[in-house]
Design a protein around this motif. Structure first.
Motif, short mmCIF file in Angstrom:
data_model
loop_
_atom_site.label_atom_id
_atom_site.label_comp_id
_atom_site.label_asym_id
_atom_site.label_seq_id
_atom_site.Cartn_x
_atom_site.Cartn_y
_atom_site.Cartn_z
N VAL A 1 0.82 -1.21 0.00
CA VAL A 1 0.00 0.00 0.00
C VAL A 1 0.86 1.27 0.00
CG1 VAL A 1 -1.98 -1.09 1.10
CG2 VAL A 1 -0.17 -0.13 2.53
N HIS A 2 2.13 1.14 0.39
CA HIS A 2 3.04 2.28 0.41
C HIS A 2 3.91 2.35 -0.84
CE1 HIS A 2 1.82 2.76 4.56
NE2 HIS A 2 2.21 1.53 4.83
N GLY A 3 3.68 1.45 -1.78
CA GLY A 3 4.45 1.45 -3.02
C GLY A 3 5.76 0.70 -2.97
N LYS A 4 6.03 0.02 -1.85
CA LYS A 4 7.27 -0.72 -1.73
C LYS A 4 7.15 -2.07 -2.43
CE LYS A 4 8.56 1.37 2.70
NZ LYS A 4 8.88 1.12 4.14
N PRO A 5 8.22 -2.53 -3.11
CA PRO A 5 8.15 -3.82 -3.82
C PRO A 5 7.93 -4.98 -2.84
CG PRO A 5 10.03 -2.51 -4.55
CD PRO A 5 9.50 -1.83 -3.33
N VAL A 6 7.08 -5.91 -3.23
CA VAL A 6 6.82 -7.12 -2.46
C VAL A 6 6.68 -8.28 -3.44
CG1 VAL A 6 5.68 -5.94 -0.54
CG2 VAL A 6 4.32 -6.70 -2.50
N ASP A 7 6.72 -9.49 -2.90
CA ASP A 7 6.48 -10.67 -3.74
C ASP A 7 4.98 -10.83 -3.93
OD1 ASP A 7 9.18 -11.27 -3.94
OD2 ASP A 7 9.16 -12.49 -2.11
N LYS A 8 4.55 -10.73 -5.17
CA LYS A 8 3.14 -10.85 -5.47
C LYS A 8 2.61 -12.20 -4.99
CE LYS A 8 -0.04 -10.04 -9.35
NZ LYS A 8 -0.13 -9.74 -10.79
N TYR A 9 1.46 -12.19 -4.36
CA TYR A 9 0.77 -13.38 -3.83
C TYR A 9 1.44 -13.95 -2.58
CZ TYR A 9 -1.38 -13.21 -8.48
OH TYR A 9 -2.04 -12.81 -9.62
N SER A 10 2.39 -13.24 -1.99
CA SER A 10 2.98 -13.70 -0.73
C SER A 10 2.11 -13.23 0.43
CB SER A 10 4.40 -13.17 -0.57
OG SER A 10 4.41 -11.74 -0.53
N LEU A 11 2.29 -13.86 1.60
CA LEU A 11 1.47 -13.54 2.76
C LEU A 11 1.83 -12.14 3.28
CD1 LEU A 11 -0.61 -14.54 4.85
CD2 LEU A 11 1.31 -15.39 6.21
N ALA A 12 0.80 -11.31 3.47
CA ALA A 12 0.99 -9.95 3.95
C ALA A 12 0.55 -9.76 5.39
CB ALA A 12 0.24 -8.96 3.05
N LYS A 13 -0.57 -10.36 5.76
CA LYS A 13 -1.13 -10.20 7.11
C LYS A 13 -1.73 -11.52 7.58
CE LYS A 13 -2.64 -5.39 6.34
NZ LYS A 13 -3.80 -4.47 6.41
N ARG A 14 -1.76 -11.67 8.89
CA ARG A 14 -2.40 -12.83 9.51
C ARG A 14 -3.01 -12.36 10.82
NH1 ARG A 14 -1.24 -16.55 13.38
NH2 ARG A 14 -1.96 -18.71 13.07
N VAL A 15 -4.34 -12.51 10.94
CA VAL A 15 -5.04 -12.04 12.12
C VAL A 15 -5.82 -13.19 12.74
CG1 VAL A 15 -6.83 -10.47 12.99
CG2 VAL A 15 -5.22 -9.68 11.24
N VAL A 16 -5.60 -13.42 14.04
CA VAL A 16 -6.37 -14.42 14.80
C VAL A 16 -7.01 -13.67 15.95
CG1 VAL A 16 -6.31 -16.60 16.04
CG2 VAL A 16 -4.70 -16.21 14.16
N GLU A 17 -8.30 -13.37 15.82
CA GLU A 17 -8.94 -12.44 16.75
C GLU A 17 -10.19 -13.01 17.39
OE1 GLU A 17 -9.67 -7.84 16.17
OE2 GLU A 17 -11.33 -8.99 15.28
N ARG A 18 -11.03 -13.69 16.60
CA ARG A 18 -12.31 -14.15 17.12
C ARG A 18 -12.84 -15.30 16.26
NH1 ARG A 18 -16.29 -10.22 17.94
NH2 ARG A 18 -17.85 -11.87 17.83
N ASN A 19 -13.93 -15.88 16.70
CA ASN A 19 -14.58 -16.96 15.96
C ASN A 19 -15.61 -16.37 15.00
OD1 ASN A 19 -16.99 -19.05 15.78
ND2 ASN A 19 -15.14 -20.21 16.20
N TYR A 20 -15.56 -16.83 13.75
CA TYR A 20 -16.51 -16.38 12.73
C TYR A 20 -17.45 -17.51 12.32
CZ TYR A 20 -13.86 -12.06 12.30
OH TYR A 20 -13.27 -10.84 12.57
N GLU A 21 -17.84 -18.34 13.31
CA GLU A 21 -18.71 -19.48 13.05
C GLU A 21 -18.08 -20.32 11.93
OE1 GLU A 21 -21.56 -20.37 14.62
OE2 GLU A 21 -22.04 -18.59 15.81
N HIS A 22 -18.83 -20.59 10.88
CA HIS A 22 -18.28 -21.36 9.76
C HIS A 22 -17.50 -20.46 8.79
CE1 HIS A 22 -18.28 -25.31 7.84
NE2 HIS A 22 -18.50 -24.74 6.67
N GLY A 23 -17.83 -19.16 8.80
CA GLY A 23 -17.15 -18.19 7.92
C GLY A 23 -17.27 -18.55 6.46
#
Length: 425
Positions: A93-115
């Motif tokens: 989002v800041h324009g810095k080069p990254v590996d396309k399709y690589s993992l950017a974020k991981r959030v474990v916060e709550r239960n979303y039922e079946h989601g």
């Protein structure tokens, strides 16, 4: 004068009505036909582990920057589920080069039922999650809203107490959501406005396709697209294509993700990356007990708006230039391929994304309509002023004629009196 004023007013009213109801040339960008997904080829773009011992990737959506997935850790109401975001582009989002399709974020916060379903709304910056189940009774018929930037829970919205929400998609063009109910609601499709109020029921679809249940859905133009649940039936993978306007299943093509024979897989969710480019997430269960998921993409036949003249002109000039050149020695096959690849890459980098070009063209078209409306309102206001001014002039002329007539009448009377009584008066 009266007829002239009346005619001017009528013409102005007719012009105002015509311009106000004028519809500009609409931009039609849509799937080419009901059978667009027949025989398509799927390309794997992401492959990763399923983290939970009983975990399953249940849903997917895409934002401007990420491909976002929900892994249902297990079927309990206590365990928090895992939300993962993968880079959609080769810069962050800041324009810095990254590996396309690589993992950017991981959030474990709550239960979303079946989601079981997700839909991204770019207007609100929110992701709507269809729970499908209600392990917690108060969640029956609810959807959860997630902040698309932080992937954190925002709030819960109740849709109905009569059924659970199986899947959800967002129609950006119409600014509305489409949901599918679970079996309690006959697997019906319903249209919600941007405030999640039901505005139309498209009917029930239980038993309308292969399988005995449905996965998440996406909306593309007039079509609702989802996967029927065929896991364990031994008949392969299929895709359902429904028409909103016709309220019917119009296509059910079989899919081939190129997996090895004997591999068990379960397509879970589909979304549109770009106009005509779709992504699907598939859970893969290998014979050795390992469990992974893959995201595939494919391109379908699509009706795009015609190129503007300024975009076609360089192509014609280039063709004319090539025609005037003398024939040269052909380069080596590898060099030619590399040159073509570089040229295509440069062309893609120079042109903005197709979705942005379509949006820009649509905004320009509707801006022209607004300009025309404003101009006509100004013209109509000036026309009213002109009519009033002409009316004032007519009244003044009429009054002047009356005064002149009265003056002449007084002169005539005075002359008659003088004739009768002499100059003494």
């Amino acid at each position: 004068m009266k007829w002239g004023v009346l005619a001017t007013g009528l013409i102005s009213v007719v012009l105002l009505w015509c311009i106000w109801n004028w519809k500009p040339l609409e931009v039609h960008a849509e799937i080419a036909s009901d059978d667009a997904f027949e025989g398509v080829t799927w390309e794997k773009i992401i492959e990763d582990d399923i983290e939970g011992p009983k975990g399953v990737i249940q849903s997917m959506c895409v934002t401007e920057d990420y491909i976002i997935l929900i892994e249902n850790y297990d079927d309990s109401a206590e365990k928090s589920d895992i939300i993962k975001a993968y880079y959609r582009n080769d810069t962050d989002v800041h324009g810095k080069p990254v590996d396309k399709y690589s993992l950017a974020k991981r959030v474990v916060e709550r239960n979303y039922e079946h989601g079981n379903g997700m839909a991204y709304n770019p207007n609100t910056g929110e992701i709507a999650v269809a729970l499908y189940t209600h392990l917690n009774p108060e969640n029956r018929g609810c959807i959860f809203l997630i902040d698309a930037d932080t992937l954190s829970f925002k709030k819960k919205i109740k849709i109905s107490d009569d059924y659970d929400i199986l899947g959800i998609g967002y129609d950006e063009e119409q600014d509305r959501y489409v949901i599918q109910t679970n079996v309690d609601g006959g697997y019906s499709f319903k249209i919600l406005d941007s405030q999640f109020q039901i505005i139309e029921d498209l009917g029930e679809y239980e038993g309308s396709s292969k399988g005995n249940n449905f996965q998440d859905l996406c909306v593309s133009g007039d079509y609702i697209i989802n996967f029927p649940l065929t896991l364990g039936l031994g008949i392969g993978d299929f895709l359902n294509v429904y028409s909103i306007s016709r309220r019917a299943l119009v296509s059910c093509p079989q899919l081939d993700f190129g997996l090895d024979a004997g591999t068990v897989d379960e397509p879970e969710s589909i979304c549109e990356l770009e106009p005509g480019v779709f992504a699907a997430v598939v859970n893969v269960y290998n014979g050795d007990g390992s469990r992974r998921f893959s995201v595939y993409k494919t391109m379908v036949p699509y009706n795009f708006p015609a190129k503007p003249a300024e975009e076609r002109k360089p192509e014609k000039e280039e063709a004319a230039g090539d025609a005037g050149k003398t024939e040269e020695a052909e380069p080596a096959e590898g060099a030619e391929t590399a040159a073509q690849g570089d040229a295509q890459k440069d062309e893609q980098e120079e042109k903005p994304p197709l979705r942005e070009r379509i949006k820009s063209l649509m905004k320009t078209t509707y801006s022209m309509k607004n300009i025309m409306k404003t101009a006509l309102l100004i013209f109509f206001a000036l026309d009213i002023v002109l009519v009033l001014y002409l009316r004032v002039l007519a009244i003044r002329r009429k009054r002047k004629r009356k005064l002149e007539k009265a003056r002449r009448e007084r002169q005539r009377i005075r002359q008659e009196i003088r004739a009768m009584y002499g100059e003494r008066l």
